[in-house]
Design an enzyme around this catalytic site. Structure first.
Site, PDB file in Angstrom:
ATOM      1  N   GLU A  33      -4.019   3.986   6.574  1.00  8.20           N
ATOM      2  CA  GLU A  33      -4.507   3.096   5.462  1.00  8.20           C
ATOM      3  C   GLU A  33      -5.011   4.512   4.347  1.00  8.20           C
ATOM      4  O   GLU A  33      -4.768   4.790   3.947  1.00  8.20           O
ATOM      5  CB  GLU A  33      -4.844   2.030   4.846  1.00  8.20           C
ATOM      6  CG  GLU A  33      -5.069   1.782   3.707  1.00  8.20           C
ATOM      7  CD  GLU A  33      -5.150   0.275   3.496  1.00  8.20           C
ATOM      8  OE1 GLU A  33      -4.617  -0.386   4.172  1.00  8.20           O
ATOM      9  OE2 GLU A  33      -5.492  -0.070   2.066  1.00  8.20           O
ATOM     10  N   SER A  55      -9.542  -0.261   4.717  1.00  7.97           N
ATOM     11  CA  SER A  55      -9.404  -0.816   6.000  1.00  7.97           C
ATOM     12  C   SER A  55      -8.471   0.907   6.531  1.00  7.97           C
ATOM     13  O   SER A  55      -8.436   1.557   5.425  1.00  7.97           O
ATOM     14  CB  SER A  55      -8.072  -1.433   5.257  1.00  7.97           C
ATOM     15  OG  SER A  55      -8.694  -3.066   5.017  1.00  7.97           O
ATOM     16  N   ARG A  93       0.682  -1.066  -0.468  1.00  6.08           N
ATOM     17  CA  ARG A  93      -0.253   0.078   0.021  1.00  6.08           C
ATOM     18  C   ARG A  93       0.505   0.811   0.111  1.00  6.08           C
ATOM     19  O   ARG A  93       0.746   2.023   0.962  1.00  6.08           O
ATOM     20  CB  ARG A  93      -0.832   0.251   1.571  1.00  6.08           C
ATOM     21  CG  ARG A  93      -1.575  -1.181   1.368  1.00  6.08           C
ATOM     22  CD  ARG A  93      -2.695  -1.681  -0.024  1.00  6.08           C
ATOM     23  NE  ARG A  93      -3.136  -2.495   0.797  1.00  6.08           N
ATOM     24  CZ  ARG A  93      -2.885  -3.779  -0.541  1.00  6.08           C
ATOM     25  NH1 ARG A  93      -1.520  -3.823  -0.951  1.00  6.08           N
ATOM     26  NH2 ARG A  93      -3.615  -4.596  -0.235  1.00  6.08           N
TER      27      ARG A  93
HETATM   28  C1  LIG Z   1     -14.900  -1.288   0.562  1.00  6.72           C
HETATM   29  C2  LIG Z   1     -14.127  -0.875   0.026  1.00  6.72           C
HETATM   30  C3  LIG Z   1     -12.372  -2.099  -0.257  1.00  6.72           C
HETATM   31  C4  LIG Z   1     -11.692  -1.544  -0.209  1.00  6.72           C
HETATM   32  N1  LIG Z   1     -10.337  -3.683  -0.092  1.00  6.72           N
HETATM   33  C5  LIG Z   1      -9.377  -2.752  -0.379  1.00  6.72           C
HETATM   34  C6  LIG Z   1      -8.518  -3.660  -0.040  1.00  6.72           C
HETATM   35  O1  LIG Z   1      -8.868  -5.255  -0.108  1.00  6.72           O
HETATM   36  N2  LIG Z   1      -7.301  -3.494  -1.402  1.00  6.72           N
HETATM   37  C7  LIG Z   1      -6.927  -2.502  -1.108  1.00  6.72           C
HETATM   38  O2  LIG Z   1      -5.530  -1.883  -1.826  1.00  6.72           O
HETATM   39  N3  LIG Z   1      -7.278  -0.819  -1.157  1.00  6.72           N
HETATM   40  C8  LIG Z   1      -8.617  -1.598  -1.315  1.00  6.72           C
HETATM   41  N4  LIG Z   1     -10.137   0.098  -0.754  1.00  6.72           N
HETATM   42  C9  LIG Z   1      -9.418   1.267  -0.859  1.00  6.72           C
HETATM   43  C10 LIG Z   1      -9.890   1.360  -2.141  1.00  6.72           C
HETATM   44  O3  LIG Z   1      -9.892   0.495  -2.884  1.00  6.72           O
HETATM   45  C11 LIG Z   1      -7.934   1.750  -2.684  1.00  6.72           C
HETATM   46  O4  LIG Z   1      -7.119   2.680  -2.276  1.00  6.72           O
HETATM   47  C12 LIG Z   1      -7.749   2.947  -4.171  1.00  6.72           C
HETATM   48  O5  LIG Z   1      -7.159   2.550  -4.909  1.00  6.72           O
HETATM   49  C13 LIG Z   1      -8.321   3.815  -3.828  1.00  6.72           C
HETATM   50  O6  LIG Z   1      -8.886   3.901  -5.556  1.00  6.72           O
HETATM   51  P1  LIG Z   1      -9.733   5.929  -6.219  1.00  6.72           P
HETATM   52  O7  LIG Z   1      -9.851   6.380  -7.422  1.00  6.72           O
HETATM   53  O8  LIG Z   1     -10.362   5.164  -4.844  1.00  6.72           O
HETATM   54  O9  LIG Z   1      -8.348   6.904  -5.134  1.00  6.72           O
HETATM   55  P2  LIG Z   1      -8.357   8.135  -3.901  1.00  6.72           P
HETATM   56  O10 LIG Z   1      -9.212   7.335  -2.294  1.00  6.72           O
HETATM   57  O11 LIG Z   1      -9.138   9.379  -4.496  1.00  6.72           O
HETATM   58  O12 LIG Z   1      -7.158   8.282  -3.704  1.00  6.72           O
HETATM   59  C14 LIG Z   1      -6.343   7.716  -2.675  1.00  6.72           C
HETATM   60  C15 LIG Z   1      -5.176   7.975  -3.645  1.00  6.72           C
HETATM   61  O13 LIG Z   1      -4.439   7.953  -4.156  1.00  6.72           O
HETATM   62  C16 LIG Z   1      -4.257   9.039  -4.985  1.00  6.72           C
HETATM   63  N5  LIG Z   1      -4.534   9.825  -6.048  1.00  6.72           N
HETATM   64  C17 LIG Z   1      -6.063   9.005  -7.029  1.00  6.72           C
HETATM   65  N6  LIG Z   1      -5.775   9.388  -8.588  1.00  6.72           N
HETATM   66  C18 LIG Z   1      -4.264   9.547  -7.988  1.00  6.72           C
HETATM   67  C19 LIG Z   1      -3.923   9.341  -9.700  1.00  6.72           C
HETATM   68  N7  LIG Z   1      -4.638   9.325 -10.707  1.00  6.72           N
HETATM   69  N8  LIG Z   1      -2.234   9.679  -9.871  1.00  6.72           N
HETATM   70  C20 LIG Z   1      -1.580   9.909  -8.640  1.00  6.72           C
HETATM   71  N9  LIG Z   1      -2.605   9.097  -7.238  1.00  6.72           N
HETATM   72  C21 LIG Z   1      -3.903   9.118  -7.264  1.00  6.72           C
HETATM   73  C22 LIG Z   1      -4.661  10.529  -4.152  1.00  6.72           C
HETATM   74  O14 LIG Z   1      -4.081  11.313  -4.297  1.00  6.72           O
HETATM   75  C23 LIG Z   1      -4.481   9.513  -2.801  1.00  6.72           C
HETATM   76  O15 LIG Z   1      -3.614   9.934  -2.081  1.00  6.72           O
HETATM   77  C24 LIG Z   1     -11.300  -0.579  -0.160  1.00  6.72           C
HETATM   78  C25 LIG Z   1     -11.972   0.510  -0.336  1.00  6.72           C
HETATM   79  C26 LIG Z   1     -13.319  -0.200   0.030  1.00  6.72           C
HETATM   80  C27 LIG Z   1     -14.282   1.962  -0.465  1.00  6.72           C
END
Ligand SMILES: Cc1cc2nc3c(=O)[nH]c(=O)nc-3n(C[C@H](O)[C@H](O)[C@H](O)COP(=O)(O)OP(=O)(O)OC[C@H]3O[C@@H](n4cnc5c(N)ncnc54)[C@H](O)[C@@H]3O)c2cc1C
Length: 272
Positions: A254, A184, A142
């Site tokens: 996280e 998480s 992560r």
């Molecule tokens: C129910 C649930 C279950 C989940 N289970 C998991 C799991 O099993 N494993 C896991 O790893 N994660 C899990 N997550 C977390 C989430 O799915 C991941 O972290 C995912 O990568 C977030 O993507 P996002 O586009 O929503 O990013 P955001 O939440 O919008 O942003 C997260 C981070 O990424 C950065 N970011 C976003 N877009 C860009 C870009 N284009 N360039 C550079 N940086 C960027 C942001 O600045 C921020 O720091 C879960 C979330 C939920 C709600």
């Protein structure tokens, strides 16, 4: 520069936040220093004093096969990637069918399920600072050291979509709560589980306002009843303090907390 209003109590997966202006990044020159890039907010807790926010324009929502590589735009949702791979009989991306996010957020967080991580098949990324090969990027659990918007990523192509993996990932999700969350809450410390530590200090099921450390899985901070940012912060700090006192382990978030009081080094309350 275009912007749009986003209601974070609806848009974010944890269902917390006000209606805020978000700048749309069409070109890298639109990137405003000190603004914070968001994806689809599946890992973000928006505060009551957020920094200026920016989001990739929808022109970065695409997926294609080119030069024997899979090329995916930074704003492409994980569900679209999973469907494309199923339709085109591609493997290695099955886990994205149960992992919410956009390509940019997935790569930035090196998101994954157990040993299946987005970096496993990554070749390179296209960013506002040019193209970076995988071996030029530091990454781990992560974690990545990427500090610039990810516009596109290229992956190895491997054919043979595996439906049985979809079933496996579905099962892995079965012990997780259905209430709104940002995934998480804390990273697992080396050799241990954040959920076990939270439970050991008696916080499993602990509720403050509308937020709760889920009684189904303690490392999920869930919004059970119109929870607020302050409720979430209170619980995060309580868990960090109690776990530190009992085990001398600092639980690292996280969840990304977007509030001027808690960003980067300006987070005295969140560090021992
Ligand atoms: C129910 C649930 C279950 C989940 N289970 C998991 C799991 O099993 N494993 C896991 O790893 N994660 C899990 N997550 C977390 C989430 O799915 C991941 O972290 C995912 O990568 C977030 O993507 P996002 O586009 O929503 O990013 P955001 O939440 O919008 O942003 C997260 C981070 O990424 C950065 N970011 C976003 N877009 C860009 C870009 N284009 N360039 C550079 N940086 C960027 C942001 O600045 C921020 O720091 C879960 C979330 C939920 C709600």
């Amino acid at each position: 520069m275009n912007s749009k209003q986003v209601n974070f109590s609806k848009f974010s997966s944890i269902k917390i936040g006000d209606i805020l202006d978000v700048t749309l990044l069409k070109n890298c020159k639109d990137f405003v220093k000190d603004s914070y890039l968001i994806g689809s907010c599946n890992n973000i807790l928006i505060g009551t004093q957020p920094p200026p926010l920016i989001k990739l324009d929808k022109k970065y929502d695409y997926i294609k096969i080119e030069n024997n590589q899979l090329k995916i735009g930074g704003a492409t949702p994980s569900g679209k990637i999973a469907s494309f791979c199923k339709k085109n009989n591609l493997t290695n991306f099955e886990f994205l069918s149960h992992l919410p996010g956009t390509l940019g957020g997935l790569v930035f967080m090196n998101a994954g399920l157990k040993e299946y991580e987005i970096f496993n098949n990554l070749i390179s990324i296209k960013t506002c600072n040019g193209i970076k090969q995988k071996d030029e990027i530091e990454f781990g659990y992560r974690f990545t050291n990427i500090s610039t918007p990810i516009l596109e990523a290229s992956f190895n192509l491997e054919y043979g979509f595996k439906q049985n993996k979809i079933e496996l990932f579905k099962k892995m999700r079965a012990n997780q709560p259905k209430n709104p969350s940002a995934g998480s809450c804390f990273k697992n410390p080396l050799g241990d589980y954040a959920g076990r530590l939270i439970e050991s200090v008696g916080l499993k099921g602990r509720r403050v306002g509308g937020m709760e450390f889920s009684s189904i899985h303690a490392n999920f901070l869930v919004n059970v009843d119109n929870g607020k940012f302050d409720d979430a912060i209170f619980l995060i700090q309580e868990a960090q303090k109690k776990v530190y006192e009992k085990f001398n382990i600092w639980l690292e978030c996280e969840i990304v907390i977007l509030d001027k009081r808690y960003l980067g080094d300006k987070s005295p309350l969140l560090k021992p």
